[in-house]
Every structure is written in structure tokens, then in C-alpha cells.
Design an enzyme around this catalytic site. Structure first.
Site, PDB file in Angstrom:
ATOM      1  CG  ASP A  93     -19.995 -20.487 -16.064  1.00 41.93           C
ATOM      2  OD1 ASP A  93     -20.102 -19.331 -16.498  1.00 41.93           O
ATOM      3  OD2 ASP A  93     -19.244 -21.344 -16.579  1.00 41.93           O
ATOM      4  CG  HIS A 103     -19.579 -15.449 -13.511  1.00 39.74           C
ATOM      5  ND1 HIS A 103     -20.786 -15.656 -14.150  1.00 39.74           N
ATOM      6  CD2 HIS A 103     -18.799 -16.536 -13.800  1.00 39.74           C
ATOM      7  CE1 HIS A 103     -20.745 -16.820 -14.795  1.00 39.74           C
ATOM      8  NE2 HIS A 103     -19.558 -17.363 -14.614  1.00 39.74           N
TER       9      HIS A 103
END
Length: 354
Positions: free
Chosen positions: A105, A333
């Protein structure tokens, strides 16, 4: 499952910066692990154990703004050059000349930028969720390598009367932080669940390969998932689960909540104020490729992997020694936490090639 206390905790004063780290393994090649928003060093727990067992020195940072690391009040202190400088300083403070850098991320954008701009220090890179995005960092659709200014790309994605989540996070006055801090546990639980593969897809998308959506459908999907009505709050795009996903145990959630309650959200959100500054600064490197060995790992249900499909496909144009583009099935994610076994295996396989 390893507990936080199973890892060695240490505060470094790295080139004048206070950076808190946790480590596993005392010897071997250094692997520096950079977490994403809104996580912390413990998101790497599975990989740290495996890396140490394989003979590596695994060190996971609390990134600038998180945990017990430095938390400058000035949002421009969170620009990418400062985040890369933190990583360089940590390597040096640990008595090493080089490291492999791994990120997820936000940490992935830091890792790619570090390997891109400081290949003398970072001899290899693995990025999870976010592929290499050049000066644009986020590898957004329509600007995979930062061809356009971030604010313009984000406005196109959001559409009229909506704001891309980067803009929402960067609103003046700390609006997003205040909203999250009213109930950090609720906010964090909803955010982690909603961007995981455990959140059901709409019925019309069942069985669809989300990593190969045609351009108009891709834009609609990203707009619905990551843009917020103006005015509005992030509650418009996140939901609370009835039960916690299997990978997100109560103990893991408790630790994550405690870390954010300790440090607050203002520091972590400050990163999102710097898209235009980073775009300008990193423009000096735009024509240079990433030269060190590299690996990308995404998830087939990760919204970033989905929106970044052009950057992933075209990565060899900008990453000279790309040794893998892996998309893990049934993975959202939170890649290294949702699917730790295949992710760790891929990382170890990559490290063995160096």
C-alpha cells in the site's frame, strides 16, 4: 500466530529521526518491511517469522506518523523524499550498507520510490498491492506512470459531485481524522473488512475477472468503490461485517486499534496532502527505470490491483529487472495478512534469486 511481544522492539535515532522498528532474525541479509495505511509493523508478522527462519534479518518499521515513530505536524514532512530518507536512515542505523525493501500500500509506493531513487542502498524491491507508478505513485487508471497531475486524474475518476478518497483524506482541518477518531475501532473494522476479499461482490460481478475489466467498466467500478459523495463521509463506501474475517482475529484487531488510538490518524493521513509535491519532485527521475531486481504481488480482489492493471501490464517498460507479477486469488487489499502462505512463498522465492 505470532504475538507482538515475540518480536524484538527497538527505537532508532536514524539521522535525527525517531523511528520505531520490530525485528526477527539477528543475522543475514537485511529485509526492510514498510507497512501501508492504516496498518502498522505487525501486518508483517507472518513474513517476519518466515524470513528469520530462512536466514534473513527482517525489520519492520513503524512508518513516519505511526506508532512510536516521529510524527511531524507539518503535512509536507510526509512527502515521498522524506519517507525514502527514513528508510535510508534506518538501514544505516542498523549498521548495514544495503537492504532489500518490501512494501505494501503506502509502503509499496515508498519501497518503489526508494529502489528507484536510491538503488545504491536498496538492492532489490518487492511491492504489494501498488505496482510501480512513477512520479504519480498510485498507478491510477489513465495515468499509470504519472503522466498526468494527480489531482486531475483523481477528479476524472471521482466524477461530478464526488471526491476520490485521496482528496477526502486531505481535506483541510483534519476532517477525515476527526471522523475516524470518533470510534477508531468501528472505523478500522469497517475499512479492513470492506477492502478485503471477504466483502461480497455485487451479484452482477460474480465470476467476473476484475483484473481485466474494459476501461469504461473499470472506471465505474473504481468510482463506486473509492470515491465519496461531496459532502459526505467514508461511511458511504465501507460496511461493518457481521463477524470478523478469519485472517482478522480479535487479537490482531485489538493491536491495530491500540496503535491508532495511541498515535491518532492525523500523521498517517498527512501523506495524502503531498500528491502534487511528490509529482513535481519525482519528475526529475521520470525517464529513469527501476534498475534493481523487482517483484510485484497483487490480489485478484484488491481494488488497487484492479485499478492498476495497465501499470502492471506495462511494468517491464519501467522496471528493468522485473522477476514476477503475481496476482493471488481470493485476496483483497490486505495481501500479506489475507493470504500469508502464498505471499510469503513468493517473497522467499524472489529473495532466493538475488
Amino acid at each position: 500466530m505470532p504475538a507482538p511481544g515475540d518480536f524484538a522492539s527497538r527505537t532508532l535515532y536514524a539521522d535525527g529521526r525517531r523511528i520505531h522498528v520490530h525485528g526477527a532474525g539477528d543475522t543475514g541479509p537485511l529485509v526492510l518491511l514498510c507497512h501501508g495505511f492504516p496498518e502498522n509493523w505487525y501486518s508483517w508478522r507472518h513474513q517476519m517469522v518466515a524470513l528469520a527462519a530462512a536466514g534473513y534479518r527482517a525489520v519492520a518499521m513503524d512508518m513516519r506518523g505511526y506508532g512510536r515513530s516521529v510524527k511531524p505536524a507539518d503535512p509536507t514532512a510526509y512527502r515521498m523524499t522524506e519517507q525514502v530518507a527514513d528508510c535510508v536512515a534506518v538501514v544505516q542505523a542498523l549498521g548495514e550498507a544495503q537492504a532489500v525493501i518490501v512494501g505494501h500500500d503506502l509502503g509499496s509506493t515508498v519501497a518503489w520510490s526508494a529502489a528507484w531513487t536510491r538503488p545504491d542502498v536498496f538492492r532489490a524491491v518487492a511491492g504489494m498491492s501498488v505496482p510501480f507508478g512513477g512520479r504519480g505513485l498510485a498507478a491510477l487508471p489513465g495515468s499509470p506512470f504519472g503522466e498526468r497531475r494527480p489531482h486531475a486524474v483523481q477528479a476524472d475518476i471521482a466524477g461530478p459531485d464526488r471526491m476520490f478518497y485521496h482528496e477526502y483524506f486531505a481535506q483541510p482541518g483534519g476532517v477525515a481524522a476527526h471522523e475516524a477518531e470518533r470510534d477508531i475501532r468501528r472505523w478500522l473494522t469497517a475499512a479492513l473488512y470492506s477492502m478485503s476479499a471477504d466483502r461480497p461482490l455485487p451479484p452482477e460481478l460474480a465470476g467476473v475477472d476484475l483484473t481485466a475489466l474494459p476501461a469504461p467498466f473499470l472506471l465505474d467500478f473504481v468510482r463506486a468503490a473509492m470515491s465519496i459523495p461531496r459532502p459526505g463521509t467514508i461511511d458511504a463506501i465501507i460496511d461493518l461485517p457481521e463477524t470478523l474475517p478469519a485472517w482478522l482475529t480479535a487479537a490482531v484487531l485489538d493491536h491495530a486499534v491500540a496503535e491508532l488510538e495511541y498515535g491518532g490518524l492525523a500523521g498517517p493521513l498527512n501523506h495524502y496532502h503531498n500528491g502534487e509535491i511528490d509529482w513535481e519532485t519525482l519528475g526529475a527521475f521520470q525517464d529513469r527505470p527501476v534498475t534493481v531486481p523487482a517483484l510485484y504481488i497483487g490480489g485478484d480482489r484488491d481494488i488497487v490491483t484492479i485499478w492498476a492493471q495497465e501499470a502492471i501490464r506495462r511494468a517491464p517498460e519501467r522496471v528493468a529487472d522485473l522477476r514476477g507479477r503475481i496476482v493471488v486469488p481470493q485476496c483483497g487489499h490486505w495481501i500479506q495478512q489475507e493470504q500469508p502462505a502464498p505471499v510469503t512463498a513468493a517473497l522467499l522465492d524472489f529473495l532466493a534469486t538475488l
